[in-house]
Enzyme design. Structure first.
Site, PDB file in Angstrom:
ATOM      1  N   ALA A 193     -14.449  -3.556 -43.300  1.00 13.95           N
ATOM      2  CA  ALA A 193     -14.570  -4.228 -44.593  1.00 13.95           C
ATOM      3  C   ALA A 193     -13.550  -5.359 -44.733  1.00 13.95           C
ATOM      4  CB  ALA A 193     -14.396  -3.205 -45.722  1.00 13.95           C
ATOM      5  N   HIS A 244     -16.683   9.687 -39.111  1.00 15.31           N
ATOM      6  CA  HIS A 244     -17.235   8.947 -40.243  1.00 15.31           C
ATOM      7  C   HIS A 244     -16.588   9.342 -41.567  1.00 15.31           C
ATOM      8  CE1 HIS A 244     -21.364   8.298 -38.018  1.00 15.31           C
ATOM      9  NE2 HIS A 244     -20.396   7.546 -37.535  1.00 15.31           N
TER      10      HIS A 244
HETATM   11  C1  LIG Z   1     -14.583   6.576 -32.334  1.00 15.19           C
HETATM   12  C2  LIG Z   1     -15.431   6.056 -33.455  1.00 15.19           C
HETATM   13  C3  LIG Z   1     -16.778   5.803 -33.229  1.00 15.19           C
HETATM   14  C4  LIG Z   1     -17.574   5.341 -34.278  1.00 15.19           C
HETATM   15  N1  LIG Z   1     -18.868   4.973 -34.002  1.00 15.19           N
HETATM   16  C5  LIG Z   1     -19.608   4.401 -34.985  1.00 15.19           C
HETATM   17  C6  LIG Z   1     -20.909   3.888 -34.707  1.00 15.19           C
HETATM   18  O1  LIG Z   1     -21.387   3.873 -33.574  1.00 15.19           O
HETATM   19  N2  LIG Z   1     -21.611   3.373 -35.750  1.00 15.19           N
HETATM   20  C7  LIG Z   1     -21.126   3.367 -37.027  1.00 15.19           C
HETATM   21  O2  LIG Z   1     -21.852   2.951 -37.927  1.00 15.19           O
HETATM   22  N3  LIG Z   1     -19.886   3.829 -37.300  1.00 15.19           N
HETATM   23  C8  LIG Z   1     -19.105   4.306 -36.317  1.00 15.19           C
HETATM   24  N4  LIG Z   1     -17.834   4.715 -36.590  1.00 15.19           N
HETATM   25  C9  LIG Z   1     -17.340   4.636 -37.989  1.00 15.19           C
HETATM   26  C10 LIG Z   1     -16.974   3.218 -38.433  1.00 15.19           C
HETATM   27  O3  LIG Z   1     -16.258   2.534 -37.438  1.00 15.19           O
HETATM   28  C11 LIG Z   1     -16.177   3.308 -39.743  1.00 15.19           C
HETATM   29  O4  LIG Z   1     -17.012   3.910 -40.718  1.00 15.19           O
HETATM   30  C12 LIG Z   1     -15.729   1.954 -40.262  1.00 15.19           C
HETATM   31  O5  LIG Z   1     -14.927   1.279 -39.328  1.00 15.19           O
HETATM   32  C13 LIG Z   1     -14.937   2.134 -41.569  1.00 15.19           C
HETATM   33  O6  LIG Z   1     -14.600   0.873 -42.048  1.00 15.19           O
HETATM   34  P1  LIG Z   1     -13.349   0.647 -43.012  1.00 15.19           P
HETATM   35  O7  LIG Z   1     -13.285  -0.803 -43.297  1.00 15.19           O
HETATM   36  O8  LIG Z   1     -13.434   1.593 -44.136  1.00 15.19           O
HETATM   37  O9  LIG Z   1     -12.054   1.096 -42.171  1.00 15.19           O
HETATM   38  P2  LIG Z   1     -11.567   0.669 -40.726  1.00 15.19           P
HETATM   39  O10 LIG Z   1     -12.612  -0.059 -39.984  1.00 15.19           O
HETATM   40  O11 LIG Z   1     -10.992   1.901 -40.114  1.00 15.19           O
HETATM   41  O12 LIG Z   1     -10.387  -0.366 -41.039  1.00 15.19           O
HETATM   42  C14 LIG Z   1      -9.167  -0.016 -41.647  1.00 15.19           C
HETATM   43  C15 LIG Z   1      -8.090  -0.955 -41.102  1.00 15.19           C
HETATM   44  O13 LIG Z   1      -6.908  -0.826 -41.895  1.00 15.19           O
HETATM   45  C16 LIG Z   1      -5.764  -0.746 -41.063  1.00 15.19           C
HETATM   46  N5  LIG Z   1      -4.723  -0.025 -41.794  1.00 15.19           N
HETATM   47  C17 LIG Z   1      -4.696   1.288 -42.099  1.00 15.19           C
HETATM   48  N6  LIG Z   1      -3.578   1.580 -42.804  1.00 15.19           N
HETATM   49  C18 LIG Z   1      -2.901   0.418 -42.955  1.00 15.19           C
HETATM   50  C19 LIG Z   1      -1.678   0.075 -43.593  1.00 15.19           C
HETATM   51  N7  LIG Z   1      -0.947   0.994 -44.238  1.00 15.19           N
HETATM   52  N8  LIG Z   1      -1.249  -1.219 -43.535  1.00 15.19           N
HETATM   53  C20 LIG Z   1      -1.991  -2.177 -42.907  1.00 15.19           C
HETATM   54  N9  LIG Z   1      -3.165  -1.891 -42.276  1.00 15.19           N
HETATM   55  C21 LIG Z   1      -3.623  -0.615 -42.312  1.00 15.19           C
HETATM   56  C22 LIG Z   1      -6.286   0.006 -39.843  1.00 15.19           C
HETATM   57  O14 LIG Z   1      -5.438  -0.168 -38.736  1.00 15.19           O
HETATM   58  C23 LIG Z   1      -7.682  -0.609 -39.663  1.00 15.19           C
HETATM   59  O15 LIG Z   1      -7.650  -1.777 -38.889  1.00 15.19           O
HETATM   60  C24 LIG Z   1     -17.016   5.164 -35.571  1.00 15.19           C
HETATM   61  C25 LIG Z   1     -15.664   5.410 -35.793  1.00 15.19           C
HETATM   62  C26 LIG Z   1     -14.860   5.831 -34.739  1.00 15.19           C
HETATM   63  C27 LIG Z   1     -13.401   6.062 -34.988  1.00 15.19           C
END
Ligand SMILES: Cc1cc2nc3c(=O)[nH]c(=O)nc-3n(C[C@H](O)[C@H](O)[C@H](O)COP(=O)(O)OP(=O)(O)OC[C@H]3O[C@@H](n4cnc5c(N)ncnc54)[C@H](O)[C@@H]3O)c2cc1C
Length: 540
Positions: free
Chosen positions: A16, A477
């Site tokens: 996001a 997830h």
């Molecule tokens: C191994 C694995 C396989 C997956 N496979 C799939 C798939 O094939 N298809 C699918 O749809 N989904 C998959 N997912 C799930 C998907 O990647 C997540 O649902 C998605 O990335 C969540 O998005 P987000 O923006 O909420 O968080 P994230 O993408 O996790 O981003 C959060 C970011 O914030 C940063 N952060 C955290 N805390 C702090 C802080 N205190 N200060 C600064 N930065 C910080 C983190 O380092 C990270 O870069 C998978 C996840 C994993 C771990």
């Protein structure tokens, strides 16, 4: 506090966060500082789709979260890994692009999340997307930053046999499982273009990188949000050398740190259960007991099969250096071969019983087998095999994350509470029974020697329950720990603003009131698109 004058501070450059940073800087009217705790996305395994197994063994790229062991989950403390680098999950994940069901988003809307029904979120899915071929314009975007491709040509012959067997078992062929209607079996869309992983870092962030109004800092851990009265005015950051500094914003702090980190940042900042915070010596800014609660995740229940011939499986290829060298050549020269695949070759959705009104089980198929090591990384088995996994789309169990201290280096407690609701066991067991039915169909049965895990004799409710409690794995997830809603208990209002304070929003997978059906990255990206739009609307 430094005098830096960024309009928005975006915390976390994940699925996001990179989209938010791109959209907020597009007009040139606003300045953004994007803060990422992890490093850059330069590891050579990142662009290679099959590189996921390597990436999950590199601790520097990961948050190595361990869940609290509970008897309902066999006393296991598995690793709920998350990506810690530019792109977050999208730089290390399985690249399956699955939006969920029309009913998922309509149920969010019915829960009071005005503006989040399927018809209202579909434009945001389309906005991110660039699908050059196939699918209908009614459902797909052709000009977004995220290039997707169909996983159609490069699926294994045994996956094709499974596709046919599923239809023999009564599942319909679904041409487009991203149209809001998932039921059936069909080809996946992958976050892959010309054989290369498409993360939000190498798409959305790269497209915005040259803008003078965007600054990105890596290895910058946000320790907490700073408040004046009840207005968020900045954040406290720690860089790689351990130096702590502060930075101010003119407009808003946008937390995009993901489901397991965002609630911890909030709690360390004084936003959470006031009694819990006070017990740790943190002055509460606002009493929001639901911060960190409502944790939901998908679980894999695997069925592993031994196959008759090595050619029926990818195991031999994946564990042979010379063959992998050949695959590497194919990938380098043409972007093809077995390195160019999403983590599953096929997926399908079905109902676990006649009384269920929409699909509650996803079954994902891989023409290989692996064992998860204690570190959480997978290791290929040394026999020809295939795996089919049942994944309950809407688990009933709910967990919680909470800080243990004010120290940002101390891991939070993750009570995933997997399988604590007995309905989850029953649905997963019915999912396994249906998969066994598919595997008995003529199109695939001849290829199978035996079911090796849990074993064909594991059929009684008690034996299946034991198998599920001791062997299920996370699909990685986690969602829901800062849920939006119209009720007084919700952490966020439907515009993703944190209740009871000003200048603070959450825009990541933690906002989901109920987990989406299927993999969660496409919904997280949609939340990024819509969250950016809501933020810009308030700025206007
Ligand atoms: C191994 C694995 C396989 C997956 N496979 C799939 C798939 O094939 N298809 C699918 O749809 N989904 C998959 N997912 C799930 C998907 O990647 C997540 O649902 C998605 O990335 C969540 O998005 P987000 O923006 O909420 O968080 P994230 O993408 O996790 O981003 C959060 C970011 O914030 C940063 N952060 C955290 N805390 C702090 C802080 N205190 N200060 C600064 N930065 C910080 C983190 O380092 C990270 O870069 C998978 C996840 C994993 C771990």
């Amino acid at each position: 506090m430094s005098n830096a004058s960024h309009d928005y501070l975006v915390v976390g450059a994940g699925a996001a966060g990179c989209i938010v940073a791109n959209r907020l800087t597009a007009s040139g009217r606003h300045t953004v500082l994007l803060l990422e705790a992890g490093g850059r996305d330069t590891n050579p395994w990142i662009p290679i789709p099959a590189g996921i197994s390597r990436l999950l063994a590199i601790p520097d790229l990961l948050w190595l979260n361990r869940i609290t062991p509970k008897p309902e989950f066999g006393g296991r403390s598995i690793a709920l890994l998350q990506g810690k680098l530019l792109g977050g999950g999208t730089s290390i994940n399985g690249m399956m692009y699955v939006r969920g069901q029309r009913g998922d988003y309509n149920s969010w809307s019915e829960l009071g999340c005005t503006g989040w029904s399927w018809d209202e979120v579909l434009p945001y899915f389309k906005k991110s997307e660039c699908l050059e071929e196939g699918g209908s314009d009614a459902f797909h975007g052709r000009s977004g930053e995220l290039k997707l491709s169909w996983m159609k040509e490069n699926i294994h012959d045994t996956a094709r046999a499974f596709l046919e067997a599923a239809q023999q078992d009564g599942l319909r062929f679904n041409e487009d499982m991203n149209s809001g209607v998932q039921e059936g079996i069909g080809y996946l869309l992958g976050c892959i273009y010309k054989g290369r992983r498409q993360s939000t870092a190498n798409t959305f962030l790269r497209a915005a990188a040259g803008r003078p109004n965007l600054e990105t800092r890596t290895t910058s851990l946000v320790r907490r949000v700073l408040f004046e009265e009840r207005r968020a005015v900045g954040v406290e950051i720690e860089d790689a050398s351990g130096t702590v500094s502060t930075v101010r914003c003119n407009r808003e702090v946008l937390l995009c740190a993901g489901t397991l980190s965002t609630p911890l940042v909030l709690q360390r900042s004084g936003v959470g259960d006031a009694a819990h915070l006070a017990s740790l010596g943190i002055q509460p800014v606002v009493d929001l007991p639901q911060v960190g609660k409502n944790l939901q995740d998908h679980l894999f229940a695997h069925l592993k099969f031994r196959l008759r011939e090595p050619r029926f499986s990818l195991n031999a290829t994946l564990s042979s250096m010379p063959r992998m060298a050949l695959e590497a050549m194919k990938w380098l020269l043409f972007g093809t071969g077995w390195l160019n695949v999403t983590s599953s070759h096929l997926t399908s959705f079905f109902r676990s019983g006649p009384d269920v009104h929409r699909p509650d089980v996803q079954a994902s198929m891989r023409p290989f087998t692996f064992t998860i090591l204690p570190s959480g990384a997978p290791k290929i088995d040394d026999f020809p095999g295939m795996t089919v996994s049942a994944i309950q789309t809407h688990p009933y169990s709910r967990g919680e994350v909470r800080i243990r201290s004010r120290d940002p280096h101390e891991d939070g407690t993750i009570d995933a509470n997997y399988l604590s609701d007995p309905r989850d066991i029953a649905i997963l067991a019915r999912g396994l029974a249906r998969i066994r039915g598919i595997m008995r169909q003529p199109a695939i049965a001849d290829r199978v020697v035996e079911e090796v895990e849990p074993g064909a004799d594991v059929t009684s409710p008690e034996a299946l329950e034991h198998h599920l409690r001791t062997e299920c794995q996370t699909v990685y997830h986690p969602v829901g720990t800062c849920r939006m809603g119209a009720d007084a208990d919700a952490v966020l209002d439907p515009a993703l603003r944190v209740r009871g304070v000003q200048g603070l929003r959450v825009i990541d997978a933690s906002v989901m009131p109920v987990i989406s059906s299927g993999n969660t990255v496409a919904p997280a990206m949609m939340i990024g698109e819509k969250g950016a739009d809501l933020t810009l609307a308030d700025a206007r």
